[in-house]
Design a protein around this motif. Structure first.
Motif, PDB file in Angstrom:
ATOM      1  N   PRO A 189      37.290  41.171  30.112  1.00  9.04           N
ATOM      2  CA  PRO A 189      38.024  42.127  31.649  1.00  9.04           C
ATOM      3  C   PRO A 189      38.412  43.711  30.667  1.00  9.04           C
ATOM      4  CG  PRO A 189      39.314  40.449  31.302  1.00  9.04           C
ATOM      5  CD  PRO A 189      37.841  40.001  30.555  1.00  9.04           C
ATOM      6  N   GLU A 190      38.516  43.449  29.164  1.00 12.52           N
ATOM      7  CA  GLU A 190      39.440  44.924  28.818  1.00 12.52           C
ATOM      8  C   GLU A 190      38.241  45.155  27.307  1.00 12.52           C
ATOM      9  OE1 GLU A 190      42.786  46.146  29.206  1.00 12.52           O
ATOM     10  OE2 GLU A 190      42.713  45.216  31.054  1.00 12.52           O
ATOM     11  N   ILE A 191      38.723  46.348  26.581  1.00 12.47           N
ATOM     12  CA  ILE A 191      38.335  46.734  25.856  1.00 12.47           C
ATOM     13  C   ILE A 191      38.970  45.958  24.404  1.00 12.47           C
ATOM     14  CG2 ILE A 191      37.790  48.880  23.793  1.00 12.47           C
ATOM     15  CD1 ILE A 191      37.987  50.267  26.182  1.00 12.47           C
ATOM     16  N   ARG A 245      32.904  46.370  32.727  1.00 12.25           N
ATOM     17  CA  ARG A 245      32.871  46.119  34.191  1.00 12.25           C
ATOM     18  C   ARG A 245      31.341  46.996  34.494  1.00 12.25           C
ATOM     19  NH1 ARG A 245      37.528  48.716  34.995  1.00 12.25           N
ATOM     20  NH2 ARG A 245      36.998  51.188  35.069  1.00 12.25           N
ATOM     21  N   LEU A 246      31.441  47.926  33.478  1.00 16.16           N
ATOM     22  CA  LEU A 246      30.534  49.266  33.491  1.00 16.16           C
ATOM     23  C   LEU A 246      29.006  49.053  33.644  1.00 16.16           C
ATOM     24  CD1 LEU A 246      29.665  50.358  30.604  1.00 16.16           C
ATOM     25  CD2 LEU A 246      31.807  51.333  31.022  1.00 16.16           C
ATOM     26  N   GLU A 262      37.579  35.237  31.833  1.00 19.15           N
ATOM     27  CA  GLU A 262      38.922  35.904  33.167  1.00 19.15           C
ATOM     28  C   GLU A 262      38.712  36.833  34.494  1.00 19.15           C
ATOM     29  OE1 GLU A 262      41.293  35.237  31.629  1.00 19.15           O
ATOM     30  OE2 GLU A 262      40.932  34.883  29.314  1.00 19.15           O
ATOM     31  N   GLU A 263      37.470  35.727  35.457  1.00 21.81           N
ATOM     32  CA  GLU A 263      37.196  36.338  36.121  1.00 21.81           C
ATOM     33  C   GLU A 263      37.922  37.220  37.704  1.00 21.81           C
ATOM     34  OE1 GLU A 263      36.764  35.503  40.178  1.00 21.81           O
ATOM     35  OE2 GLU A 263      38.496  33.662  39.400  1.00 21.81           O
ATOM     36  N   HIS A 264      39.657  37.037  37.534  1.00 25.22           N
ATOM     37  CA  HIS A 264      40.444  37.013  38.287  1.00 25.22           C
ATOM     38  C   HIS A 264      40.565  38.164  38.028  1.00 25.22           C
ATOM     39  CE1 HIS A 264      42.637  35.657  34.528  1.00 25.22           C
ATOM     40  NE2 HIS A 264      43.598  36.271  34.914  1.00 25.22           N
ATOM     41  N   SER A 267      40.577  44.162  36.048  1.00 26.44           N
ATOM     42  CA  SER A 267      39.694  45.395  35.451  1.00 26.44           C
ATOM     43  C   SER A 267      39.000  45.412  36.014  1.00 26.44           C
ATOM     44  CB  SER A 267      40.090  44.997  33.994  1.00 26.44           C
ATOM     45  OG  SER A 267      41.409  44.473  33.739  1.00 26.44           O
ATOM     46  N   TYR A 268      37.703  43.850  36.077  1.00 22.29           N
ATOM     47  CA  TYR A 268      36.768  44.777  37.024  1.00 22.29           C
ATOM     48  C   TYR A 268      36.441  44.898  38.420  1.00 22.29           C
ATOM     49  CZ  TYR A 268      35.823  40.319  33.915  1.00 22.29           C
ATOM     50  OH  TYR A 268      35.416  39.674  33.481  1.00 22.29           O
TER      51      TYR A 268
END
Ligand code: ADP
Ligand code: ZN
Ligand code: ZN
Length: 682
Positions: A189-191, A245-246, A262-264, A267-268
């Motif tokens: 999800p996050e950098i 996501r990109l 962390e599919e929930h 950030s996706y």
């Protein structure tokens, strides 16, 4: 030929070329007074228009092979599902230098951004892990076995409690794919989660010095780095693509497995332009390519849980922590009848002191950055408000917090407006202006007063603005140079802290009564995730949640670490009132100088949709247009119209008819609008 261009117009554009050009090729074409890079999408035998009336392609870009059919299919699906012009999906999905005319034409283009010399041979598959892997426990082994046994497509929901070793499962599931020479797409999800994961992937897969074998892709990269990673993936040199996501829109010729960790996580979901869900596209892509997709989480989204319960997804469970540690003990501290010190309960202060003495780290979680959420006048009740938004301005303390006279400013978190703190109340002239409430900066300050000997660090969007500073701060925490960490949701997820014993949660109630129907789900996930940072390697982990509402279902489920119970309860509630995942939604948002104009447009759009739905026999529920909660941002008024259906194809069919007609509804009105399919926040 028909070309997709990044312009806000529906449809494709016709051009001609003297030589045949394959579908998927990028071309430079004239468009109005401009030149643009576009993607050739169709090459009909008979052109739609008379040859003489169409313009010629200016340049065929052959620095890359044509974009492959499966990439075009994904973009096509996204365009159709999210109701966007194809060009607005395809072009932004490419690294910037591959879609800029100036990279190919003009004095400094030097033949385009793609250097041929980069065409190294694909990395050889690696069979052995360099770093000894921990032996899998029975549940992990079972999960790995189930995933690697999948033939063709299947979506797996890996529900594993925090610290259950999901990463290990992903790595083992990836091994056979990599050994076959396949590629793995690993979404996070996050950098700020990527450095730790990148390191462990490299060492575990045996590629410490093979930069091409693992490519990392996220929006924080410089243009050149992003292009390099994209090319390595597209050429098959990179076997693992780790990214945010990109990355979903990267061509991967030998893709064999997709992992969504962390599919929930929200950030996706892309929140502007093409508002896609990378998780949902991952599931579509897996089906299209005939490969497994693993969605992992300790707190799956209710959508994914619902699919797993119905047997659409294969559910695999890791119910125990992988290391010999228990899940942390959770305590709810009822703050209704307590005298708090600067927002801290005696219980939390005592627990913090005890951890300090034992040389363990603590984390204070507070989802509110800045010093105080608002500045107020003690005598007349004036509060600091953004002149451009219907929102308070937040008091911020400038960096360099030690020293005389803290420099303070008021910031608007919605539009970026900033102002100095007034010397006196603008309404009554009183000089007694007081910060109300607490943000992370103020909590950090209080902690320094309570525990002068402690080393305190703050991690939030403000303290990590500089590139690399988040990684640096986290490295300090991991190196044991920090005793107490204060942070927002940035610190809640993913991190495997080795010496963190205590988590304290302040102000969780603020999220409890937000009127978005997903608020309890989000709060529960966030609390479970942040609680999961405690006691991952050390015994006796503890979580203290301060609340005025300990009897609420969210907190009661948290107390028992009971995701399943919470999910059941929430799904029953959603079903009874017909909310997602039992219904499908789309949200039309309008922006105008005057609220009445935005509402007028939405009213017309609603009438139009009613007619269209009746024509095609679709059963839709249309809500009334309403102003957004923060109605004005940067002097623009905003309103929304929610559309719902129990039947996804009905919704899709209606939206497809509706979108091309919306310009009619906007006729004569100065309004901008955008549609979001499957909105996360309504
Ligand atoms: P999750 O992602 O499920 O929260 P992690 O993958 O971060 O959990 O794993 C938690 C910790 O447990 C990590 O330190 C990891 O190295 C360790 N671990 C994973 N699997 C095992 C195992 N089978 N035996 C011992 N330790 C393990
Ligand atoms: Zn006043
Ligand atoms: Zn503002």
């Amino acid at each position: 030929m028909r070309v997709a261009l990044d312009v806000p117009l529906p449809g494709l554009f016709d051009y001609r070329s003297d030589c045949p050009v394959a579908v998927g090729t990028r071309v430079i074409v004239p468009f109005g007074r401009r030149r643009m890079v576009g993607v050739v999408v169709e090459t009909p035998a008979v052109p739609a228009l008379a040859e003489a009336s169409i313009k010629a392609v200016e340049q065929v870009l052959d620095d890359l092979p044509p974009l492959p059919a499966d990439w075009l299919a994904l973009a096509g699906f996204a365009a159709q599902y999210y109701q966007r012009p194809l060009g607005e999906v395809m072009l932004p999905a490419l690294p910037a230098s591959l879609r800029k005319v100036s990279a190919y034409q003009g004095p400094r283009s030097a033949g385009g951004p793609v250097q041929r010399s980069d065409k190294r041979r694909p990395a050889a598959p690696h069979a052995v892990a360099a770093e000894p892997a921990p032996g899998l426990n029975a549940q992990q082994a079972e999960a790995v076995h189930a995933i690697t046994a999948i033939q063709g497509h299947r979506t797996v929901l890996l529900h594993g409690v925090t610290g259950s070793g999901k990463t290990e499962v992903y790595l083992h599931a990836a091994q056979p794919v990599l050994q076959r020479g396949g590629q793995v797409l690993f979404l996070v999800p996050e950098i700020n989660l990527t450095p730790q994961l990148e390191q462990s992937l490299r060492s575990r897969l045996g590629w410490p010095d093979a930069p091409a074998a693992l490519a990392v892709l996220h929006s924080g990269l410089a243009e050149g780095e992003r292009l390099r990673a994209w090319l390595a993936a597209q050429r098959g040199q990179a076997q693992v693509l780790l990214g945010t996501r990109l990355s979903i829109f990267t061509p991967l010729p030998r893709l064999g497995l997709i992992i969504v960790d962390e599919e929930h996580d929200a950030s996706y979901k892309q929140q502007d332009g093409l508002r896609y869900s990378a998780r949902d596209l991952a599931v579509w892509l897996g089906r299209d390519r005939g490969i497994p997709v693993v969605l992992g989480s300790a707190t799956p989204s209710l959508e994914s849980w619902y699919h797993a319960e119905r047997g659409h997804y294969l559910k695999l469970t890791l119910s125990q922590r992988a290391r010999q540690v228990e899940l942390p003990a959770i305590r709810l501290v009822d703050t209704r009848r307590l005298a708090l010190q600067q927002g801290f309960s005696p219980q939390l202060l005592e627990a913090l002191g005890a951890r300090l003495e034992r040389g363990e780290q603590s984390l204070i979680f507070l989802n509110r950055r800045g010093y105080a959420p608002v500045l107020s006048c003690a005598s007349c009740g004036w509060v600091s408000q953004c002149p451009r938004c219907s929102a308070y301005t937040v008091l911020h303390r400038a960096a360099g917090r030690m020293g005389a006279g803290h420099r303070q400013r008021l910031h608007c978190h919605h539009c970026g407006y900033q102002a100095p703190v007034p010397a006196a109340c603008p309404d009554c002239g009183d000089q007694d202006l007081r910060p109300m409430g607490r943000g992370t900066q103020r909590v950090e300050e209080h902690l320094a007063e309570f525990f002068p000997q402690a080393r305190i660090a703050r991690i939030d969007a403000d303290s990590t603005r500089r590139k690399g500073s988040a990684a640096q701060l986290f490295a300090q925490v991991h190196a044991g140079q920090v005793d107490i960490l204060v942070g927002t949701q940035m610190v809640a997820k993913g991190h495997d802290f080795t010496n963190l014993g205590l988590v304290g949660v302040l102000n969780a109630d603020a999220m409890l009564f937000a009127h978005d129907f997903r608020a309890p789900e989000r709060l529960f996930a966030q609390l479970m995730q942040v609680a999961g940072r405690a006691g991952r390697h050390v015994r006796g982990g503890e979580v203290i949640v301060q609340t005025d509402y300990p009897e609420q279902a969210v907190y009661q489920a948290l107390l028992r670490h009971d995701y399943t119970g919470f999910a059941q309860y929430s799904l029953a509630e959603r079903e009874s009132i017909g909310l997602p995942p039992y219904a499908y939604q789309a949200l039309l948002t309008a922006e105008a100088r005057e609220l009445a104009v935005a509402l007028e447009f939405l009213g017309r759009a609603r009438t139009l949709l009613q007619e269209l739905a009746a024509e095609c026999g679709a059963a839709l529920s249309l809500y009334d247009p309403i102003p957004l909660r923060v109605v004005r941002v940067a002097n623009i008024e905003r309103a929304q119209l929610l559309v719902e259906s129990r039947h996804r194809p009905s919704l899709q069919a209606s939206l497809a008819r509706w979108m091309p007609r919306l310009p009619d509804a906007a006729d004569g009105l100065r309004v901008r609008y955008q549609l979001e399919v499957d909105p996360l926040e309504i």
